[in-house]
Design a protein around this motif. Structure first.
Motif, PDB file in Angstrom:
ATOM      1  N   GLY A 191      86.420  22.099  44.006  1.00 49.33           N
ATOM      2  CA  GLY A 191      87.183  21.941  42.766  1.00 49.33           C
ATOM      3  C   GLY A 191      88.612  22.397  42.983  1.00 49.33           C
ATOM      4  O   GLY A 191      88.904  23.209  43.854  1.00 49.33           O
ATOM      5  N   ASP A 192      89.493  21.850  42.170  1.00 48.48           N
ATOM      6  CA  ASP A 192      90.871  22.298  42.180  1.00 48.48           C
ATOM      7  C   ASP A 192      91.210  22.612  40.730  1.00 48.48           C
ATOM      8  O   ASP A 192      91.142  21.710  39.900  1.00 48.48           O
ATOM      9  CB  ASP A 192      91.767  21.164  42.712  1.00 48.48           C
ATOM     10  CG  ASP A 192      93.112  21.691  43.161  1.00 48.48           C
ATOM     11  OD1 ASP A 192      93.340  22.902  43.049  1.00 48.48           O
ATOM     12  OD2 ASP A 192      93.929  20.877  43.628  1.00 48.48           O
ATOM     13  N   PRO A 193      91.428  23.855  40.344  1.00 45.09           N
ATOM     14  CA  PRO A 193      91.826  25.002  41.174  1.00 45.09           C
ATOM     15  C   PRO A 193      90.726  25.869  41.778  1.00 45.09           C
ATOM     16  O   PRO A 193      91.059  26.778  42.535  1.00 45.09           O
ATOM     17  CB  PRO A 193      92.646  25.844  40.191  1.00 45.09           C
ATOM     18  CG  PRO A 193      92.032  25.581  38.860  1.00 45.09           C
ATOM     19  CD  PRO A 193      91.598  24.143  38.890  1.00 45.09           C
ATOM     20  N   GLU A 194      89.441  25.644  41.508  1.00 43.14           N
ATOM     21  CA  GLU A 194      88.418  26.594  41.961  1.00 43.14           C
ATOM     22  C   GLU A 194      88.548  26.955  43.443  1.00 43.14           C
ATOM     23  O   GLU A 194      88.254  28.073  43.861  1.00 43.14           O
ATOM     24  CB  GLU A 194      87.008  26.022  41.732  1.00 43.14           C
ATOM     25  CG  GLU A 194      86.572  25.955  40.283  1.00 43.14           C
ATOM     26  CD  GLU A 194      86.850  24.609  39.660  1.00 43.14           C
ATOM     27  OE1 GLU A 194      87.879  23.972  40.005  1.00 43.14           O
ATOM     28  OE2 GLU A 194      86.052  24.176  38.822  1.00 43.14           O
TER      29      GLU A 194
ATOM     30  N   ASN B 230      80.578  17.045  41.137  1.00 41.46           N
ATOM     31  CA  ASN B 230      81.666  16.630  42.008  1.00 41.46           C
ATOM     32  C   ASN B 230      81.179  16.767  43.442  1.00 41.46           C
ATOM     33  O   ASN B 230      80.225  17.515  43.704  1.00 41.46           O
ATOM     34  CB  ASN B 230      82.909  17.497  41.779  1.00 41.46           C
ATOM     35  CG  ASN B 230      83.481  17.296  40.382  1.00 41.46           C
ATOM     36  OD1 ASN B 230      83.513  16.170  39.885  1.00 41.46           O
ATOM     37  ND2 ASN B 230      83.902  18.364  39.745  1.00 41.46           N
TER      38      ASN B 230
ATOM     39  N   GLU C 208      78.747  17.544  34.878  1.00 38.40           N
ATOM     40  CA  GLU C 208      79.159  16.563  35.886  1.00 38.40           C
ATOM     41  C   GLU C 208      78.882  17.135  37.274  1.00 38.40           C
ATOM     42  O   GLU C 208      78.790  18.347  37.445  1.00 38.40           O
ATOM     43  CB  GLU C 208      80.665  16.266  35.794  1.00 38.40           C
ATOM     44  CG  GLU C 208      81.516  17.469  36.123  1.00 38.40           C
ATOM     45  CD  GLU C 208      82.977  17.162  36.427  1.00 38.40           C
ATOM     46  OE1 GLU C 208      83.321  15.993  36.640  1.00 38.40           O
ATOM     47  OE2 GLU C 208      83.762  18.108  36.475  1.00 38.40           O
TER      48      GLU C 208
ATOM     49  N   LYS D 129      89.547  24.000  31.505  1.00 34.92           N
ATOM     50  CA  LYS D 129      90.003  22.604  31.583  1.00 34.92           C
ATOM     51  C   LYS D 129      91.033  22.239  30.526  1.00 34.92           C
ATOM     52  O   LYS D 129      91.876  21.389  30.763  1.00 34.92           O
ATOM     53  CB  LYS D 129      88.799  21.673  31.419  1.00 34.92           C
ATOM     54  CG  LYS D 129      87.775  21.768  32.538  1.00 34.92           C
ATOM     55  CD  LYS D 129      87.921  20.613  33.501  1.00 34.92           C
ATOM     56  CE  LYS D 129      87.044  20.738  34.720  1.00 34.92           C
ATOM     57  NZ  LYS D 129      85.629  20.964  34.445  1.00 34.92           N
TER      58      LYS D 129
ATOM     59  N   GLY E  31      93.086  18.577  34.765  1.00 36.94           N
ATOM     60  CA  GLY E  31      92.323  18.791  36.003  1.00 36.94           C
ATOM     61  C   GLY E  31      91.878  20.237  36.144  1.00 36.94           C
ATOM     62  O   GLY E  31      91.020  20.548  36.960  1.00 36.94           O
TER      63      GLY E  31
ATOM     64  N   ARG F 205      83.125  17.635  46.173  1.00 35.00           N
ATOM     65  CA  ARG F 205      84.269  18.205  46.904  1.00 35.00           C
ATOM     66  C   ARG F 205      84.555  19.553  46.281  1.00 35.00           C
ATOM     67  O   ARG F 205      84.000  19.894  45.243  1.00 35.00           O
ATOM     68  CB  ARG F 205      85.463  17.279  46.711  1.00 35.00           C
ATOM     69  CG  ARG F 205      85.490  16.904  45.219  1.00 35.00           C
ATOM     70  CD  ARG F 205      86.735  16.570  44.626  1.00 35.00           C
ATOM     71  NE  ARG F 205      86.551  16.267  43.215  1.00 35.00           N
ATOM     72  CZ  ARG F 205      86.838  17.105  42.234  1.00 35.00           C
ATOM     73  NH1 ARG F 205      87.301  18.309  42.480  1.00 35.00           N
ATOM     74  NH2 ARG F 205      86.664  16.748  40.974  1.00 35.00           N
TER      75      ARG F 205
ATOM     76  N   ASP G 292      86.342  27.677  35.440  1.00 33.69           N
ATOM     77  CA  ASP G 292      87.589  26.913  35.340  1.00 33.69           C
ATOM     78  C   ASP G 292      87.931  26.782  33.851  1.00 33.69           C
ATOM     79  O   ASP G 292      87.060  26.943  32.997  1.00 33.69           O
ATOM     80  CB  ASP G 292      87.344  25.522  35.955  1.00 33.69           C
ATOM     81  CG  ASP G 292      88.579  24.647  35.950  1.00 33.69           C
ATOM     82  OD1 ASP G 292      89.692  25.168  35.862  1.00 33.69           O
ATOM     83  OD2 ASP G 292      88.407  23.404  36.042  1.00 33.69           O
TER      84      ASP G 292
ATOM     85  N   TYR H 272      79.212  20.226  43.917  1.00 34.24           N
ATOM     86  CA  TYR H 272      79.815  21.046  42.864  1.00 34.24           C
ATOM     87  C   TYR H 272      79.152  20.659  41.562  1.00 34.24           C
ATOM     88  O   TYR H 272      79.273  19.513  41.126  1.00 34.24           O
ATOM     89  CB  TYR H 272      81.311  20.768  42.884  1.00 34.24           C
ATOM     90  CG  TYR H 272      82.161  21.145  41.692  1.00 34.24           C
ATOM     91  CD1 TYR H 272      81.692  21.147  40.381  1.00 34.24           C
ATOM     92  CD2 TYR H 272      83.489  21.471  41.863  1.00 34.24           C
ATOM     93  CE1 TYR H 272      82.501  21.470  39.306  1.00 34.24           C
ATOM     94  CE2 TYR H 272      84.316  21.795  40.797  1.00 34.24           C
ATOM     95  CZ  TYR H 272      83.808  21.782  39.524  1.00 34.24           C
ATOM     96  OH  TYR H 272      84.610  22.083  38.462  1.00 34.24           O
TER      97      TYR H 272
HETATM   98  N1  GLY Z   1      88.625  21.868  38.373  1.00 32.43           N
HETATM   99  C1  GLY Z   1      87.772  20.802  38.130  1.00 32.43           C
HETATM  100  C2  GLY Z   1      87.682  19.824  39.209  1.00 32.43           C
HETATM  101  O1  GLY Z   1      88.145  20.031  40.306  1.00 32.43           O
HETATM  102  O2  GLY Z   1      87.081  18.785  38.969  1.00 32.43           O
END
Ligand code: GLY
Ligand code: AMP
Length: 443
Positions: A306-309, A302, A300, A231, A243, A304, A229, A286
């Motif tokens: 990722g967005d945009p992943e 996550n 970090e 950022k 994001g 869920r 990604d 994630y």
């Molecule tokens: N693209 C990073 C996120 O979804 O946290």
């Protein structure tokens, strides 16, 4: 919940979330022969809205007792067999805890599991207890102690709001002065609200970033193809964090040995540590990683997609997504079969001028259909809505995820950029250099 259960032949699905990740998920969910009705949240973007039926009940946010009751009743009455939760907020607010039953699977962890993302202080403690490699850091809820720590340690560091801040509550600081200003901004000005009640201050790591997403059913870990990604808002990775401005998948950075290390040293110990904390984690784990000279370290977690992943991932996903997500939630992921297209997918995010700061809304978007006529291109909507006259207009900072598939990264990226050039709205901008850091390594 029972393992090795049969996946129902038809399943009504409730998809929670209204953005680009959810449009990409809905697009694949809609291709499953198992799909009955796809229910989506009200307020879904204009692309997602074409794929589902709006749920009349309040789904996200802080739900009152009455709203919680009504949502449960809606799911019962409409025979929802799978709830797929896209964003972190409803997970942290306990939507999984509310909706999961013996009959109804919910994809996404309980509130206790979502703490791994929603509380960076908790994540640090868990990583330390499980010897998961991460940046050295400390958590403070006292402003003065945070300031003293910054002054004593000197040099560069990273200051993070400990709570949820839509990917924006992280400031990478060159000097102690910048770090002090970041603490003021997060803790005093409450720039990210209560997410800034405490801060994590950690060492600044250098290297390439990698997003490793895995499906976890409580026990089995199925690692998805790795993504990268981007950022920062500006080309060459400059400017404030967003994001995510674009992502591609797979990335040549993640060689087989590296992925084996990530699995063994990061994913397995984290899932084990969660289990020791009483968390039967089901959903996406994630790991946002920095590839440092001394190995991969966690920036970090996550809980869920990722967005945009999620967008390049879904454009390459091959299989029955309903079955895979259902099995993950039911604790029988090892029986699921899926694969990824051998090509590379690249998503370039088309944004509104001003993002990640203030931006205008309501700008008419033209050219999406032309872009989608290009070979291998699909356009996922994020911050869009349909105006009363039927035109699609902007409604967010990240507007569209223009995604292209091709045999190699450079062609996929160039194709996504060319597709972006066909789309127009006032103030549109995007990065043209997604993937460059890796492409430069190769030349
Ligand atoms: N693209 C990073 C996120 O979804 O946290
Ligand atoms: P996070 O939300 O914690 O992943 O942070 C967002 C972005 O800030 C990451 O993708 C990195 O680009 C950057 N970042 C976070 N932590 C660090 C760190 N310890 N060192 C260098 N950059 C970092």
């Amino acid at each position: 919940m029972a393992r090795n259960r049969r996946v129902p032949e038809k399943i009504n699905v409730l998809l929670v979330g209204t953005g680009g990740r959810e449009h990409a998920l809905a697009w694949r969910l809609s291709q499953s022969p198992r799909l009955g009705t796809l229910w989506i949240e009200r307020g879904a973007n204009a692309g997602l809205a074409t794929l589902g039926t709006p749920c009349p009940e309040q789904v996200s946010g802080t739900l009152s007792n009455n709203e919680r009751f009504r949502l449960g009743k809606f799911c019962d009455e409409n025979d929802i067999g799978l709830v797929v939760i896209g964003p972190e907020d409803p997970l942290a607010n306990g939507l999984t805890d509310l909706l999961q039953t013996e009959e109804r699977m919910v994809f996404g962890p309980t509130a206790a599991g979502a703490r791994l993302e929603a509380d960076k202080g908790y994540a640090k403690t868990l990583m330390r207890s499980a010897s998961v490699p991460t940046a050295d850091g400390r958590t403070f809820d006292n402003h003065e102690f945070a300031r003293t720590y910054i002054q004593q340690r000197g040099g560069s560091c990273v200051v993070k709001a400990a709570g949820l801040a839509a990917g924006k509550g992280v400031v990478v600081c060159q000097t102690p002065e910048e770090a002090l200003a970041a603490v003021d901004h997060i803790m005093d000005d409450r720039a990210y609200g209560d997410a800034g009640a405490s801060v994590v201050i950690e060492e600044r790591l250098e290297g390439q970033e990698l997003s490793v997403l895995a499906l976890v059913d409580g026990r089995t870990i199925s690692v998805l193809d790795p993504c990268q990604d981007h950022k920062q808002v500006g080309e060459g990775d400059v400017g404030p964090n967003t994001g995510g401005m674009g992502a591609y998948c797979p990335t040549p950075l993640a060689r087989r040995e590296l992925m084996a290390d990530v699995h063994r040293d990061i994913l397995i110990p984290t899932v084990d540590a969660l289990r020791r904390d009483g968390v039967d984690f089901r959903g996406v784990l994630y790991a946002g990683l920095m590839l440092t000279p001394s190995g991969p370290k966690v920036l970090e977690f996550n809980v869920r997609f990722g967005d945009p992943e999620c967008q390049p991932l879904m454009s390459r996903f091959q299989g029955d997504l309903i079955e895979v997500l259902w099995r993950t939630a039911a604790g029988c992921l090892s029986d699921a079969e899926f694969d990824f297209d051998g090509r590379t997918a690249c998503t370039v995010v088309l944004c509104s001028e001003g993002y990640p700061g203030d931006y205008s809304k309501g700008r008419v978007i033209e050219g999406i259909a032309q872009a989608e006529k290009m070979d291998g291109v699909v356009v996922f909507h994020s911050g869009t809505t349909r105006a009363e006259d039927g035109t699609v207009v902007t409604s967010g900072g990240r507007v569209l995820g223009v995604t292209a598939l091709a045999d190699d990264l450079r062609t996929a990226r160039d194709r996504a950029n060319a597709a972006c050039d066909l789309i127009d709205f006032e103030g549109a901008f995007h990065r043209r250099d997604i993937g460059d850091r890796v492409l430069q390594l190769a030349t």
